[in-house]
Design an enzyme around this catalytic site. Sequence first.
Site, PDB file in Angstrom:
ATOM      1  N   HIS A  91      34.346   9.559  40.806  1.00 46.40           N
ATOM      2  CA  HIS A  91      33.464   9.887  39.676  1.00 46.40           C
ATOM      3  C   HIS A  91      32.820  11.260  39.894  1.00 46.40           C
ATOM      4  O   HIS A  91      32.717  12.069  38.974  1.00 46.40           O
ATOM      5  CB  HIS A  91      32.346   8.851  39.548  1.00 46.40           C
ATOM      6  CG  HIS A  91      32.772   7.523  38.988  1.00 46.40           C
ATOM      7  ND1 HIS A  91      33.474   7.393  37.816  1.00 46.40           N
ATOM      8  CD2 HIS A  91      32.547   6.256  39.422  1.00 46.40           C
ATOM      9  CE1 HIS A  91      33.674   6.102  37.559  1.00 46.40           C
ATOM     10  NE2 HIS A  91      33.122   5.398  38.522  1.00 46.40           N
ATOM     11  N   HIS A 140      35.189  13.942  39.151  1.00 52.69           N
ATOM     12  CA  HIS A 140      35.378  14.029  37.695  1.00 52.69           C
ATOM     13  C   HIS A 140      34.281  14.932  37.106  1.00 52.69           C
ATOM     14  O   HIS A 140      34.533  15.717  36.185  1.00 52.69           O
ATOM     15  CB  HIS A 140      35.309  12.612  37.113  1.00 52.69           C
ATOM     16  CG  HIS A 140      35.827  12.483  35.709  1.00 52.69           C
ATOM     17  ND1 HIS A 140      35.719  11.308  34.998  1.00 52.69           N
ATOM     18  CD2 HIS A 140      36.435  13.357  34.874  1.00 52.69           C
ATOM     19  CE1 HIS A 140      36.253  11.480  33.786  1.00 52.69           C
ATOM     20  NE2 HIS A 140      36.695  12.708  33.692  1.00 52.69           N
ATOM     21  N   HIS A 169      35.840   5.538  45.620  1.00 46.59           N
ATOM     22  CA  HIS A 169      35.729   5.298  44.178  1.00 46.59           C
ATOM     23  C   HIS A 169      34.607   6.151  43.575  1.00 46.59           C
ATOM     24  O   HIS A 169      34.824   6.896  42.616  1.00 46.59           O
ATOM     25  CB  HIS A 169      35.466   3.803  43.940  1.00 46.59           C
ATOM     26  CG  HIS A 169      35.204   3.445  42.513  1.00 46.59           C
ATOM     27  ND1 HIS A 169      36.151   2.838  41.724  1.00 46.59           N
ATOM     28  CD2 HIS A 169      34.122   3.616  41.719  1.00 46.59           C
ATOM     29  CE1 HIS A 169      35.662   2.672  40.498  1.00 46.59           C
ATOM     30  NE2 HIS A 169      34.419   3.129  40.478  1.00 46.59           N
ATOM     31  N   GLU A 170      33.442   6.051  44.158  1.00 48.19           N
ATOM     32  CA  GLU A 170      32.305   6.790  43.612  1.00 48.19           C
ATOM     33  C   GLU A 170      32.522   8.298  43.749  1.00 48.19           C
ATOM     34  O   GLU A 170      32.108   9.071  42.894  1.00 48.19           O
ATOM     35  CB  GLU A 170      30.996   6.364  44.294  1.00 48.19           C
ATOM     36  CG  GLU A 170      30.632   4.887  44.104  1.00 48.19           C
ATOM     37  CD  GLU A 170      30.599   4.448  42.639  1.00 48.19           C
ATOM     38  OE1 GLU A 170      30.367   5.295  41.755  1.00 48.19           O
ATOM     39  OE2 GLU A 170      30.833   3.255  42.375  1.00 48.19           O
TER      40      GLU A 170
HETATM   41 ZN   LIG Z   1      33.145   3.318  38.801  1.00 42.86          ZN
END
Ligand SMILES: [Zn+2]
Length: 716
Positions: free
Chosen positions: A498, A501, A494-495
């Site tokens: 980011h 992104h 998940h991290e």
């Molecule tokens: Zn998050």
Amino acid sequence: MSKYPLLAAGFAVLLLGAPVMAAAPPANPLLARWTGPYGGVPPFDTVRVEHFKPALEAAMAEQLAEIEVIASNPAKPDFENTVAALERSGRTLSRVGALFGIFSSTNSTPEFQAVESEMAPKLAALSDQITQNEKLFSRLAAVYETRDSSNLNAEQKRLVWLDYTNFVRAGARLGKPAKERLSAINQRLASLFTTFSQNLLADEANYMLVLEKEADLAGLPEPVRQAAALAAESRGQKGKWAILNTRSSMEPFLTYSDRRDLREKVWRTYYNRGDNGDAKDNNKIITEILKLRAERAKLLGYPTHAHWRLENTMAQTPERALELMEAVWKPAVARVHEEVADMAALAKKEGANLTIEPWDYRYYAEKVRKAKYDLDQNAVTPYLQLEKLREGMFWVAGELFGFRFKPVQGVPTLTPDIRVWEVTGRTGQHVGLWYFDPYARPGKNSGAWMNAYRDQERFEGPVTTIVSNNTNFVKAKPGEPVLISWDDATTLFHEFGHALHGLASSVAYPSLSGTNVPRDYVEFPSQLLEHWLSTPEVLNRFALHYQTGKPIPKELVERIERAATFNQGFETVEYLAGALVDMKLHLTATPEKDIDPDAFERETLDALGMPKEIVMRHRTPQFSHIFSSDSYSAGYYSYLWADTLSADAWEAFEEAGGAYDKAMAKRLADHVFSVGNTIDPAAAYRAFRGKDPGTAALMRKRGFPVPAAAAPTGRP
Ligand SMILES: [Zn+2]
């Protein structure tokens, strides 16, 4: 007074428009441009806590001077001399601010906390001074009004719109008394946020359960025992075991400990953080934050703080966010009742005469998982080596975005445990740096997060990005791998989503770059990336047994897949309860009335029909998402909102031929990961998917019944 009078003089020089840094290099490393390879890197090797206050003061003065130059420009306002000039301003402060944020979240010593408490309201005041500058705002408004006839490209128009809207939303159009009150509120809030976070950090650091005898460890698997032993040793209790008051210590203990009395103890300590009626209690702070936020919203012309916060999000209104939450709430609660019935039956079969309490949930859920799916989390963990999974993430980033990761030496870091990789693209071009700070330590926030130390931009550049991922794993013994749970592995991906992104960003202006997107959109790329963990390509190559080196067996993977929607009642309700309480707190609060957080939480959850076996994932007095800053306030729903997108986007990959479909990966990069906030997120999603998302994919992902008319969530 500044300790660096040279820089105070620099302030005066800058007013005349001359460069300030050229004359003499500043003695304060925070004020220097970042030097070294990769376009410069943060000077972690030379920064000390005493540098922050003078650096912030000098950088704030510098930005104010820059703003004054823009505001009093005699030339007719245009994009270049106003909006672009704003993008160019405040560069020193954003560098100092980046380091300030890193210290606050990962190196928060008592001496740093003192500086933070002093400087947080001053930073808030500066931000108000800029948005309340009337000359500046009238120039910005002039550029905004002529934006369609000024020959601007789409990204420039978006930036004009964003700046103008942000100024208005921050009170630029208010009269003088209202502006003054607003600024006073923002400064007070900044102090309250800081105290809230520091209290929570203290409760996490100061409370722990020290176990003296082997018998107290009953049920705990070896890695959990080892982590507890190391935790005790590092806190001066060698030979004992410590269960720290953090999520990564609490969760495994509640999952495995056979000692119901100790489970209850650990549970109570953890869920009472910020709520102990002592000097670190957060309740009064929350009451004041809620009143001030309500007053600010009224001043700005909004019915509530929630309406103000949601205006520029994808959801746009609290009502639409609530509609989605309530649609998922009922099936989730129904699932919890089924889960509890399964657990109660199993407990009874084992001869335990009990009703399931919140400190029993994880423990019995784990047993049901074993019984129902023949899936033992302990059998999975030996295959989940932190460093191997990191390599798996790199490999996924290569498949999806063409990124390569190479470890770099000699780049300064805050501690030796933090490592740095260079990221390059398909043609070998430099893309950015990825810092990885994996381990828990005193002064570091619990949980996991991504941070951008420097945003990508082409405007003053090219400037490449620097991002970090931060987690709280407990270090293994030297020479041994860190083994993590499936949940932690999911968080890791998940991290990293980011981080990607940020790394994939390809925009002109830093304000629109990378993860600088609306709150309920920013969790979409990260939640989407979680899906790649469970692909056979990743598991077969990177989920390798730490002793045998063998990949995780196929039938174990199949069991993981079959159990994918297991415990979704718990997970959804635990999260949604918090999201609903957050939204209702901010819809209910008024400038006049004191809200008692404990009573509000209890009454709201009762009215919702909260199952008594579960508490909010973050109880109100410890809800740092919403009380350590404004950023997730009335915004905790964002994870669910974004998950409608990520569930739908994952189905797009499945429909297209799988997780590694090249054409789909290109669409994802082109329309989602690279564009930052240069286009409206709903339009970006539509460009990627070819249609708006509905809630059907979300319901399927969580194993809930799909309603006949699953409402679309995209902006109409
Ligand atoms: Zn998050």
